[in-house]
Design a protein around this motif. Structure first.
Motif, PDB file in Angstrom:
ATOM      1  N   ARG A  49      -5.743  10.636  -2.174  1.00 11.75           N
ATOM      2  CA  ARG A  49      -5.219  10.136  -0.906  1.00 11.75           C
ATOM      3  C   ARG A  49      -3.707  10.297  -0.769  1.00 11.75           C
ATOM      4  N   THR A  50      -2.981  10.213  -1.859  1.00 15.21           N
ATOM      5  CA  THR A  50      -1.521  10.223  -1.760  1.00 15.21           C
ATOM      6  C   THR A  50      -0.903  11.546  -2.219  1.00 15.21           C
TER       7      THR A  50
ATOM      8  N   HIS B 245       0.807  -1.226   0.000  1.00 14.88           N
ATOM      9  CA  HIS B 245       0.000   0.000   0.000  1.00 14.88           C
ATOM     10  C   HIS B 245       0.838   1.273   0.000  1.00 14.88           C
ATOM     11  N   ASP B 246       2.142   1.172   0.265  1.00 18.18           N
ATOM     12  CA  ASP B 246       2.992   2.359   0.373  1.00 18.18           C
ATOM     13  C   ASP B 246       3.503   2.758  -1.008  1.00 18.18           C
TER      14      ASP B 246
ATOM     15  N   GLY C  32      -1.658   3.967  -3.535  1.00 21.96           N
ATOM     16  CA  GLY C  32      -2.200   3.725  -2.209  1.00 21.96           C
ATOM     17  C   GLY C  32      -2.779   2.348  -2.014  1.00 21.96           C
TER      18      GLY C  32
END
Length: 239
Positions: free
Chosen positions: A124-125, A58-59, A63
């Motif tokens: 989100r990122t 997920h990193d 995401g």
């Protein structure tokens, strides 16, 4: 929905890739397994090489785990893996090591990136990966419909400095994180410190000695030149 392979072939034929300059449009290989594609796990050559395969988890800028990454492994065409192993072995004489973030990238993973880039509602990122850019600007130099990684000769990585026993290693300060979409990630960016620039050049020089060329917009991105299969894309899952 995952793009069908026919659509990927079409993308390969018409897409202009930021890290591909081949005159002949690439074609999708019919290979269904890593062995059939001559892709090997770098750990068969360097069993303890440091890895943090970002797109298997997920990193990363999406995401989430990326299509085609079923395991956190670094696969490369054999000549590329052998050249990278030589880089690693030379660096170890200087108490340095590589840390790998990505290697061969399935064509379906690139299609996943493009779908994500078109989803402008998913922010989100942004803070971590593209704080100064609107997401709509990522398609092009940063995210392309065809990636050189899918040809099996490109690697994303950084350098670590290790204690004499080789057991305690710390990443060198390169000025940005991986997949930081900004001019500061350019290898010769003017806005970084002298020490950060020197670390980038240390990596570039070590890779260049074995035939790897840096992509100037991303200090972490290297391709073996000449590539073993410059006109072939692969869609074998990483597993």
């Amino acid at each position: 929905m995952r793009r069908p392979l026919a659509a990927l072939v079409l993308l390969a034929a018409i897409g202009a890739c930021a890290d591909s300059r081949a005159e002949q449009p690439p074609a999708l290989s019919p290979a269904k397994t890593a062995a059939a594609a001559n892709l090997v796990d770098i750990r068969t050559l360097v069993p303890d090489i440091a890895e943090d395969i970002k797109y298997a988890g997920h990193d990363n800028f999406v995401g989430a785990p990326v299509d085609g990454y079923l395991a956190p492994k670094c696969l490369l065409l054999r000549p590329v893996a052998e050249a990278l192993a030589r880089v690693e072995h030379e660096l170890r004489t200087q108490h340095l090591r590589l840390r790998i973030w990505d290697c061969y990238r399935p064509a379906r993973a690139v299609a996943h990136f493009v779908r994500w880039a078109h989803d402008l509602a998913d922010q989100r990122t942004k803070a971590q990966h593209y704080p100064t850019l609107d997401k709509s600007q990522l398609l092009g130099d940063y995210i392309a419909p065809v990636s050189g990684h899918s040809r099996g000769a490109t690697i994303d990585l950084t350098l670590e400095h290790c204690a004499a026993d080789g057991k305690r290693c710390e990443a060198l300060d390169m000025g940005t994180d991986f997949d930081f979409f900004d001019v500061r990630a350019h290898t010769d960016a003017p806005g970084i410190s002298a020490a950060q620039h020197a670390n980038r050049l240390l990596l570039r020089d070590a890779m260049a000695r074995e035939g790897f060329r840096n992509y100037p917009l991303e200090w972490w991105h290297y391709t073996l030149v000449p590539e073993p299969t410059p006109h072939t894309l692969y869609d074998v899952p990483v597993q």
